[in-house]
Design a protein around this motif. Structure first.
Motif, PDB file in Angstrom:
ATOM      1  N   UNK A 258       0.849  -1.188   0.000  1.00  0.00           N
ATOM      2  CA  UNK A 258       0.000   0.000   0.000  1.00  0.00           C
ATOM      3  C   UNK A 258       0.884   1.237   0.000  1.00  0.00           C
ATOM      4  N   UNK A 259       0.289   2.372  -0.380  1.00  0.00           N
ATOM      5  CA  UNK A 259       1.047   3.619  -0.339  1.00  0.00           C
ATOM      6  C   UNK A 259       1.436   3.973   1.090  1.00  0.00           C
ATOM      7  N   UNK A 260       0.542   3.712   2.027  1.00  0.00           N
ATOM      8  CA  UNK A 260       0.839   3.976   3.446  1.00  0.00           C
ATOM      9  C   UNK A 260       0.215   2.871   4.290  1.00  0.00           C
ATOM     10  N   UNK A 261       1.021   1.855   4.565  1.00  0.00           N
ATOM     11  CA  UNK A 261       0.556   0.733   5.381  1.00  0.00           C
ATOM     12  C   UNK A 261       1.017   0.971   6.823  1.00  0.00           C
ATOM     13  N   UNK A 262       0.121   1.567   7.634  1.00  0.00           N
ATOM     14  CA  UNK A 262       0.483   1.903   9.015  1.00  0.00           C
ATOM     15  C   UNK A 262       0.787   0.650   9.827  1.00  0.00           C
ATOM     16  N   UNK A 263       0.105  -0.431   9.507  1.00  0.00           N
ATOM     17  CA  UNK A 263       0.342  -1.655  10.267  1.00  0.00           C
ATOM     18  C   UNK A 263       1.757  -2.189  10.048  1.00  0.00           C
ATOM     19  N   UNK A 264       2.296  -2.007   8.864  1.00  0.00           N
ATOM     20  CA  UNK A 264       3.652  -2.490   8.584  1.00  0.00           C
ATOM     21  C   UNK A 264       4.672  -1.812   9.496  1.00  0.00           C
ATOM     22  N   UNK A 265       4.495  -0.521   9.731  1.00  0.00           N
ATOM     23  CA  UNK A 265       5.393   0.216  10.632  1.00  0.00           C
ATOM     24  C   UNK A 265       5.275  -0.320  12.056  1.00  0.00           C
ATOM     25  N   UNK A 266       4.036  -0.532  12.513  1.00  0.00           N
ATOM     26  CA  UNK A 266       3.820  -1.067  13.859  1.00  0.00           C
ATOM     27  C   UNK A 266       4.393  -2.475  13.964  1.00  0.00           C
ATOM     28  N   UNK A 267       4.205  -3.262  12.916  1.00  0.00           N
ATOM     29  CA  UNK A 267       4.655  -4.656  12.893  1.00  0.00           C
ATOM     30  C   UNK A 267       6.165  -4.753  13.109  1.00  0.00           C
ATOM     31  N   UNK A 268       6.933  -3.972  12.361  1.00  0.00           N
ATOM     32  CA  UNK A 268       8.394  -4.025  12.478  1.00  0.00           C
ATOM     33  C   UNK A 268       8.881  -3.362  13.773  1.00  0.00           C
ATOM     34  N   UNK A 269       8.257  -2.260  14.158  1.00  0.00           N
ATOM     35  CA  UNK A 269       8.674  -1.567  15.382  1.00  0.00           C
ATOM     36  C   UNK A 269       8.470  -2.445  16.610  1.00  0.00           C
ATOM     37  N   UNK A 270       7.339  -3.148  16.663  1.00  0.00           N
ATOM     38  CA  UNK A 270       7.052  -4.017  17.801  1.00  0.00           C
ATOM     39  C   UNK A 270       8.063  -5.156  17.899  1.00  0.00           C
TER      40      UNK A 270
END
Length: 236
Positions: A43-55
């Protein structure tokens, strides 16, 4: 002092197990099929991907800090070393400083993880409904098969055609579970367990800091409890 040492050894063992549990949970959440499936959707902005890697990175760093604190505290207890005790206290304090913001973030953003994953599903579903992109249809089919659900209740029109093409046959005939509800329920259980684990970890880090500080002062000011000096006898 002996009681403090016993309590610190038991606490160190519990913290060690807690650190291993957090590392295992972080790894499972990072590489688990349900989590990676949503994270890998482009996606252009997948917010879950950021949370997924940060967690994942936060969990691994936290677990390493807890395990190090447990090892240092155990060694300090056995050797009665002020240096090792201070290092153990520092690791407990470092873990505490990481746990508090994480717990506060979860409390103030109680549904952000669930909402970000549902947004990804919602976007893919609407893309398939509006056009016949085989790529998006393949992603939607994979989500339905992984979460054992079928479609969603949409206010924008009939969704029967989309569900017939992307849902498993048994889910279509049996009017399977709404995917948005299924994703929300799945993540809520997971995040409630994570929040409980954070609370337990905070309690152990506070207790660990108390015990290591008490042991440091005991070693520093009460060295006469275990004398290790040399004695010489004078002749009369």
């Amino acid at each position: 002092m002996r009681t403090t040492k016993c309590q610190l050894l038991v606490t160190s063992l519990c913290v060690m197990l807690l650190g291993l549990s957090i590392a295992t949970l972080s790894t499972v959440a990072h590489y688990g099929h349900r989590f990676t499936l949503i994270s890998n959707i482009s996606l252009d902005s997948n917010a879950y991907k950021v949370i997924h890697h940060s967690a994942f990175y936060f969990g691994i760093c936290l677990s390493m800090t807890l395990i190090l604190a447990a090892l240092l505290s155990s060694a300090a207890t056995v050797r009665e070393s002020r240096c090792l005790t201070a290092m153990g206290f520092f690791c407990f304090a470092l873990a505490f400083c990481g746990l508090i913001p994480a717990a506060c973030w979860r409390y103030t953003h109680s549904t952000e993880v669930e909402d970000s994953m549902m947004d990804v599903y919602d976007f893919v579903y609407e893309e398939v409904r509006r056009n016949t992109s085989s790529f998006r249809r393949h992603e939607l089919t994979a989500i339905h098969e992984t979460f054992h659900c079928c479609g969603k209740h949409s206010p924008f029109g009939d969704t029967t055609d989309v569900e017939n093409k992307t849902c498993p046959p048994d889910q279509v005939h049996n009017e399977g579970q709404d995917c948005l509800q299924e994703i929300q329920d799945f993540l809520k259980k997971h995040m409630d367990f994570v929040f409980s684990l954070l609370g337990i970890a905070i309690g152990f880090t506070i207790y660990g800091m108390f015990l290591t500080s008490f042991l440091w002062f005991s070693i520093h000011f009460s060295s006469n409890l275990y004398r290790k000096g040399k004695y010489t006898l004078r002749e009369r």
